[in-house]
Design a protein around this motif. Sequence first.
Motif, short mmCIF file in Angstrom:
data_model
loop_
_atom_site.label_atom_id
_atom_site.label_comp_id
_atom_site.label_asym_id
_atom_site.label_seq_id
_atom_site.Cartn_x
_atom_site.Cartn_y
_atom_site.Cartn_z
N ILE A 19 0.84 -1.20 0.00
CA ILE A 19 0.00 0.00 0.00
C ILE A 19 0.87 1.25 0.00
O ILE A 19 0.59 2.23 -0.71
CB ILE A 19 -0.95 0.01 1.22
CG1 ILE A 19 -2.04 -1.05 1.05
CG2 ILE A 19 -1.56 1.39 1.43
CD1 ILE A 19 -2.99 -0.80 -0.11
N LEU A 20 1.93 1.24 0.77
CA LEU A 20 2.86 2.37 0.79
C LEU A 20 3.41 2.63 -0.61
O LEU A 20 3.48 3.78 -1.07
CB LEU A 20 4.01 2.12 1.77
CG LEU A 20 3.69 2.25 3.25
CD1 LEU A 20 4.84 1.72 4.09
CD2 LEU A 20 3.40 3.70 3.61
N ARG A 48 6.45 1.94 13.36
CA ARG A 48 7.04 3.21 12.99
C ARG A 48 7.23 3.23 11.48
O ARG A 48 7.48 2.19 10.86
CB ARG A 48 8.39 3.41 13.67
CG ARG A 48 8.31 3.59 15.18
CD ARG A 48 9.71 3.62 15.79
NE ARG A 48 10.34 2.28 15.72
CZ ARG A 48 11.64 2.07 15.51
NH1 ARG A 48 12.45 3.09 15.30
NH2 ARG A 48 12.12 0.85 15.50
N LEU A 49 7.12 4.41 10.90
CA LEU A 49 7.37 4.55 9.48
C LEU A 49 8.86 4.72 9.22
O LEU A 49 9.56 5.41 9.96
CB LEU A 49 6.64 5.77 8.91
CG LEU A 49 5.14 5.63 8.63
CD1 LEU A 49 4.57 6.99 8.22
CD2 LEU A 49 4.88 4.60 7.55
N ASP A 50 9.33 4.07 8.19
CA ASP A 50 10.69 4.29 7.74
C ASP A 50 10.82 5.74 7.27
O ASP A 50 9.83 6.45 7.10
CB ASP A 50 11.00 3.33 6.59
CG ASP A 50 12.50 3.09 6.43
OD1 ASP A 50 13.28 3.77 7.11
OD2 ASP A 50 12.88 2.21 5.63
N ASP A 51 12.03 6.18 7.06
CA ASP A 51 12.28 7.53 6.57
C ASP A 51 11.95 7.57 5.08
O ASP A 51 12.80 7.28 4.23
CB ASP A 51 13.73 7.93 6.82
CG ASP A 51 14.00 9.38 6.44
OD1 ASP A 51 13.02 10.14 6.29
OD2 ASP A 51 15.18 9.73 6.26
N ILE A 52 10.70 7.90 4.76
CA ILE A 52 10.23 7.88 3.39
C ILE A 52 10.22 9.30 2.84
O ILE A 52 9.57 10.19 3.40
CB ILE A 52 8.81 7.28 3.31
CG1 ILE A 52 8.80 5.86 3.90
CG2 ILE A 52 8.30 7.26 1.87
CD1 ILE A 52 7.41 5.27 4.05
N GLN A 53 10.94 9.53 1.75
CA GLN A 53 11.00 10.85 1.14
C GLN A 53 9.79 11.03 0.22
O GLN A 53 9.58 10.27 -0.71
CB GLN A 53 12.30 11.00 0.34
CG GLN A 53 13.56 10.84 1.19
CD GLN A 53 13.63 11.86 2.31
OE1 GLN A 53 13.42 13.06 2.08
NE2 GLN A 53 13.93 11.41 3.52
N LEU A 54 9.00 12.06 0.51
CA LEU A 54 7.79 12.33 -0.26
C LEU A 54 7.81 13.76 -0.79
O LEU A 54 8.37 14.65 -0.15
CB LEU A 54 6.54 12.15 0.61
CG LEU A 54 6.25 10.75 1.13
CD1 LEU A 54 5.13 10.82 2.17
CD2 LEU A 54 5.85 9.81 0.00
N LEU A 234 7.84 0.16 9.21
CA LEU A 234 7.12 -0.02 7.95
C LEU A 234 7.83 0.73 6.84
O LEU A 234 8.08 1.93 6.94
CB LEU A 234 5.70 0.51 8.06
CG LEU A 234 4.62 -0.40 8.63
CD1 LEU A 234 3.29 0.36 8.68
CD2 LEU A 234 4.47 -1.65 7.80
N SER A 235 8.17 0.02 5.80
CA SER A 235 8.80 0.64 4.63
C SER A 235 8.11 0.13 3.37
O SER A 235 7.50 -0.95 3.38
CB SER A 235 10.30 0.31 4.58
OG SER A 235 10.48 -1.10 4.55
N PRO A 236 8.16 0.87 2.27
CA PRO A 236 7.47 0.44 1.05
C PRO A 236 8.09 -0.83 0.48
O PRO A 236 9.28 -1.10 0.64
CB PRO A 236 7.69 1.61 0.09
CG PRO A 236 8.12 2.76 0.95
CD PRO A 236 8.82 2.16 2.12
#
Length: 255
Positions: A19-20, A48-54, A234-236
């Motif tokens: 989903i990510l 926790r969310l990973d460091d996701i660049q958006l 959580l990571s994509p």
Amino acid sequence: MNICCICCFCGRHNDVRRILRYYIDQDYKEQSYLLLYNNSPGKGANLRLDDIQLPDNKAIILVNNNKDLQTDGEYTNTGDIFRDALRFVPIEASVITHFDSDDAFLPSHLSAGARGMKKAKNLGCLAYKPYNSYFLYENKCKLLHNTLEPSIFVDYKYLSQEGYHSKVVTYHQKWIDVLVKRKQLFVDSDGEPTLLYNWSENHGNHKISGGADDEFNFEAHRKWETTYLASEILSPCSETEAQYFYSFVNKNIKN
């Protein structure tokens, strides 16, 4: 038009990783949000969310909560989980769509939904869905008409007012049935199909509600969904894994 995608889950973290990726891949240029409402009990309750660049027009919100916010007790049905998730929708959002964790959403899903909602608003309707969606079953992808909720985009204020049934399986029908009765759901025969219902046993746990034939079997529902990652981060998923699901649609279009 600011769109918020709601994904409620209990375990099934590998599905949420997809989903990510589907959200990151969205080509929608206006503001959007992905609300992840994690109601997993015990292990996996504090993700926790990973460091996701958006880019600036995208945001991911992760909420960890496995207690009913009205009773402060354990959840007893799925509808109340979605009811509580609505509390965390950003006030800037004007449209809601639901991301079931086991389904696949094409990169144009939000863009097509926004175009459909603009048509719906011009017709005095509060929701939109395309006439068809893709269904994946036993490695075969078919384009079929359906009335299922993940392909629906709905006005946020309306959904907040109507809410969900306090049931295990048919919780979405509360707001959908009223839309249909009032003729405020615009079903577009020319609407772009952008949702792939993953009903293939070979590709992920497809039964989102274990014991779906039994409204009272919530315990089995929770047990079925409770599969965890080794890590609490959580990571994509990889682009390759997402492309695997996109490919079924691409093959269908070519054929």
